[in-house]
Design an enzyme around this catalytic site. Structure first.
Site, mmCIF file in Angstrom:
data_model
loop_
_atom_site.group_PDB
_atom_site.id
_atom_site.type_symbol
_atom_site.label_atom_id
_atom_site.label_comp_id
_atom_site.label_asym_id
_atom_site.label_seq_id
_atom_site.Cartn_x
_atom_site.Cartn_y
_atom_site.Cartn_z
ATOM 1 N N GLY A 27 -78.111 -44.595 -64.851
ATOM 2 C CA GLY A 27 -78.710 -44.776 -66.161
ATOM 3 C C GLY A 27 -77.907 -45.745 -67.011
ATOM 4 C CG HIS A 33 -78.456 -51.002 -64.011
ATOM 5 N ND1 HIS A 33 -77.794 -50.872 -65.207
ATOM 6 C CD2 HIS A 33 -77.676 -50.391 -63.083
ATOM 7 C CE1 HIS A 33 -76.676 -50.193 -65.016
ATOM 8 N NE2 HIS A 33 -76.573 -49.896 -63.733
ATOM 9 C CD GLN A 57 -70.411 -41.970 -59.111
ATOM 10 O OE1 GLN A 57 -71.340 -41.704 -58.370
ATOM 11 N NE2 GLN A 57 -70.227 -43.182 -59.611
ATOM 12 N N GLY A 143 -75.275 -53.933 -56.837
ATOM 13 C CA GLY A 143 -74.732 -55.119 -57.476
ATOM 14 C C GLY A 143 -73.352 -55.480 -56.963
ATOM 15 C CG ASP A 146 -69.803 -51.232 -59.624
ATOM 16 O OD1 ASP A 146 -68.755 -50.953 -60.228
ATOM 17 O OD2 ASP A 146 -70.918 -51.217 -60.157
ATOM 18 C CD GLN A 149 -71.205 -48.083 -56.256
ATOM 19 O OE1 GLN A 149 -70.774 -47.144 -56.881
ATOM 20 N NE2 GLN A 149 -72.210 -48.837 -56.707
ATOM 21 C CB VAL A 172 -76.542 -59.781 -64.259
ATOM 22 C CG1 VAL A 172 -77.215 -60.313 -65.518
ATOM 23 C CG2 VAL A 172 -77.513 -59.815 -63.083
ATOM 24 C CG MET A 180 -74.644 -57.968 -68.336
ATOM 25 S SD MET A 180 -76.454 -58.050 -68.334
ATOM 26 C CE MET A 180 -76.700 -59.405 -69.479
#
Length: 652
Positions: A27, A33, A57, A143, A146, A149, A172, A180
């Site tokens: 969220g 996103h 996490q 993305g 990260d 990840q 982005v 962002m």
């Protein structure tokens, strides 16, 4: 759009949802996103997203309770981005009473963020596994911001055999360069200003890289110096982008990462730096195997070959190349693309010298078969290397740029070969001279190419065949249409130089140059096709190109000699676009651990169709003459373009 709360609701929705592209989020959505969601919507039948702030996490002293939440606004943003289902479960749906299982990742999760946030990636892998098991997507989008990840999830997906394509998408950034992040909401005005030091440090490293600097220590020091404004710079890393191990010496591709605290926020950012030597390798690979067709008039005269025998010479190479593609692809998936490509380039140099010694027609055929076998060592492994390096959003463009190396060789090599052959009076000279190119480029590629490879998705000996079948079910009809065009293209290109000499009265030297015109134009057409397919979709661009390709072939056969270069330019644009988009579409659909194998199977089919077309066209030219044969093949191309228009809507 549907907002679902339970796994049972999602599974009921999934049963009627086609191919799903999935974006898992916590969220607090921002444009980064939404870019993932728009990408998923463009590349899938259905785009789905999850909104779940995952407690496992977060560490005990981290911001789980303070993490920004605004479900109503997030759901509205998902819908505007093209998402048709949002899974927003309560915590007890994901972690019910008695939940005990946790997914613990391997060494790639122990560094950087794993060291700074113990247990973080166990929580990530656990929730991702649960979400994947619930949504069962064909592709999931993450993305690059990260980055660790992304790599952890890619390895997780590979190791647990999920069969899901993990798509990494570019960072982005805000107009001033700040990456962002949902945690940017924590920044005060002063923190926001100081946070720009992170991206500036990374961009400074990128500038050093562009200027030729490859020492990891120098890059690390530059980032540390420029990014010193935050309260606490936790780490600056210059690492291998596949293993995330810190680099001690120069490498062909690196990821530079930073983590820092500013007030209440902890921010991370990174840049990927590297060079694509694939284009140079592609050039050297084709320097010798691109000589047969343009030199065919001289080889034909040297061995007194008929049109049919000329066709068999061409097919000896192309069929052997096709048969070899799949075994080379399987080998590349086992021992690595780098090793296979370099070995193939060295063998290409040796076979080129051997071919120049052929004293009889049967020897010519034998050495052409050997050259075809060696030629099969390149395309599947190289395409798999590109797929691993570039995300689907820019993969078409990257593949197109890579293919320009092949097009340059198919222009430059024939032009220079024609000059050398006519000057020295023998077709053998170019094969001897050009044998050095693949050897030199093999040495360069061995030094700078990535040294890791993706593991095969399964040890099951039949898994590769099942995955090839899965790819065929997904893109088989449209790829089959493209391969049908290849049947005529291979025949046309095999005899194009002979057509110029025998039907149009052009000299052999000029015919070799004209043969290279479509290949030169491919330097523009290949990346253009890739770029357009990244933007408008692979299938759409492929169908439009195939619909126009037939008329362009017709133009080559009817225009006068003065306008022949113009017709060849148009043909070259469409021909090269078809190649790039078809290969990228297959690449997108292939599972990461089997890409070289699946692509090898595609190249096998593609080359075999061409190998059959060349001798058949030779018999046709023998029977009716080469000019009428070209007119007939032009009519066949126009007919195929008509079929494309008729069935195109169904194949999109």
């Amino acid at each position: 759009m549907k907002l679902l709360r339970t796994a049972a609701e999602v599974r009921a929705w999934r049963a009627r949802s086609g191919r799903v592209g999935f974006v898992p989020t916590m969220g607090a959505l921002h444009e980064g996103h939404l870019a993932l969601m728009r990408r998923a919507a463009a590349e899938s039948d259905t785009a789905a997203a999850s909104i779940f702030v995952n407690p496992t996490q977060f560490g005990a002293d981290e911001d789980y309770r303070a993490y920004p939440r605004n479900e109503t606004e997030d759901v509205a943003r998902c819908e505007r981005a093209g998402v048709t289902m949002v899974f927003a479960p309560p915590v007890e749906e994901i972690y019910p009473d008695g939940d005990q299982t946790r997914v613990v990742p391997g060494p790639i999760a122990e560094r950087l963020e794993g060291a700074a946030r113990p247990g973080h990636f166990t929580g990530v892998c656990t929730v991702v596994t649960k979400l994947f098991a619930t949504v069962r997507p064909e592709a999931a989008y993450f993305g690059q911001k990260d980055f660790q990840q992304l790599r952890v999830v890619q390895v997780l997906t590979r190791d647990l055999r999920f069969g899901i394509r993990i798509v990494g998408c570019p960072i982005v950034r805000e107009p001033d360069g700040l990456a962002m992040s949902s945690r940017n909401a924590y920044l005060s005005a002063d923190d926001r200003r100081r946070a720009l030091a992170l991206s500036r440090g990374l961009f400074a490293a990128r500038d050093l890289w562009s200027a030729g600097e490859r020492d990891p220590a120098v890059l690390r020091e530059r980032v540390t110096t420029v990014a010193a404004a935050p309260d606490a710079l936790e780490y600056v890393s210059v690492a291998d982008p596949y293993t995330l191990e810190e680099l001690r010496g120069p490498s062909g591709k690196v990821v530079v990462s930073v983590a820092a605290r500013l007030g209440k926020a902890r921010l991370i950012d990174n840049v990927l730096l590297g060079i694509d030597v694939g284009e140079l390798a592609h050039f050297s690979h084709h320097v010798t195997n691109s000589l047969l067709n343009p030199l065919l008039p001289l080889i034909r005269d040297a061995f007194a070959m008929s049109y049919a025998e000329s066709g068999f010479a061409v097919s000896a190479f192309s069929i052997a190349s096709g048969l070899a593609n799949a075994p080379w692809g399987i080998l590349a998936d086992r021992i690595g693309s780098r090793t296979v490509i370099v070995g193939g380039l060295l063998l290409m140099g040796a076979v080129s010298v051997a071919l120049a010694t052929a004293a009889a027609y049967w020897q010519l055929l034998v050495f052409l078969v050997l050259m075809g076998v060696v030629s099969g060592s390149y395309h599947g492994p190289a395409a798999a290397l590109i797929a691993r390096t570039f995300g689907a959003r820019v993969r078409g463009t990257a593949m197109g740029i890579h293919i320009t190396g092949g097009h340059l060789s198919f222009f430059a090599a024939p032009a220079l070969a024609g000059l050398l052959a006519t000057t020295t009076g023998t077709w053998r000279t170019p094969y001897l001279w050009f044998a050095a190119a693949p050897v030199v480029l093999a040495a360069l590629l061995w030094i700078v190419a990535p040294r890791t490879q993706e593991s095969s998705a399964s040890g099951d000996r039949f898994a590769a065949f099942r995955e090839i079948a899965n790819v065929f079910r997904d893109v088989g009809p449209i790829v089959s249409l493209s391969v049908a065009f290849q049947f005529g293209l291979a025949a046309m290109l095999a005899f194009l130089a002979l057509y110029f000499v025998d039907a149009r009265g052009i000299s052999p030297g000029l015919a070799a140059v004209l043969f290279g015109v479509p290949q030169l134009v491919g330097v523009i057409g290949a990346p253009l096709g890739g770029f357009l397919s990244d933007r408008f979709g692979r299938r759409t661009v492929m169908l439009v190109g195939l619909a126009l390709l037939g008329p362009s072939v017709g133009a080559v056969t009817i225009v006068p000699n003065a306008l022949l270069p113009v017709a060849l330019v148009v043909f070259g644009l469409l021909f090269s676009m078809r190649t790039t988009v078809t290969e990228t579409l297959v690449m997108d659909t292939a599972p990461p651990g089997r890409r070289a194998t699946v692509l090898g199977a595609y190249y096998l089919a593609n080359a075999h169709v061409g190998g059959i077309g060349a001798p058949l066209f030779g018999f046709l030219a023998e029977a009716v003459g080469i000019a009428p044969a070209f007119n007939w093949i032009a009519l066949a191309f126009v007919g195929l373009s008509g079929v494309t228009l008729l069935v195109g809507r169904r194949l999109r």
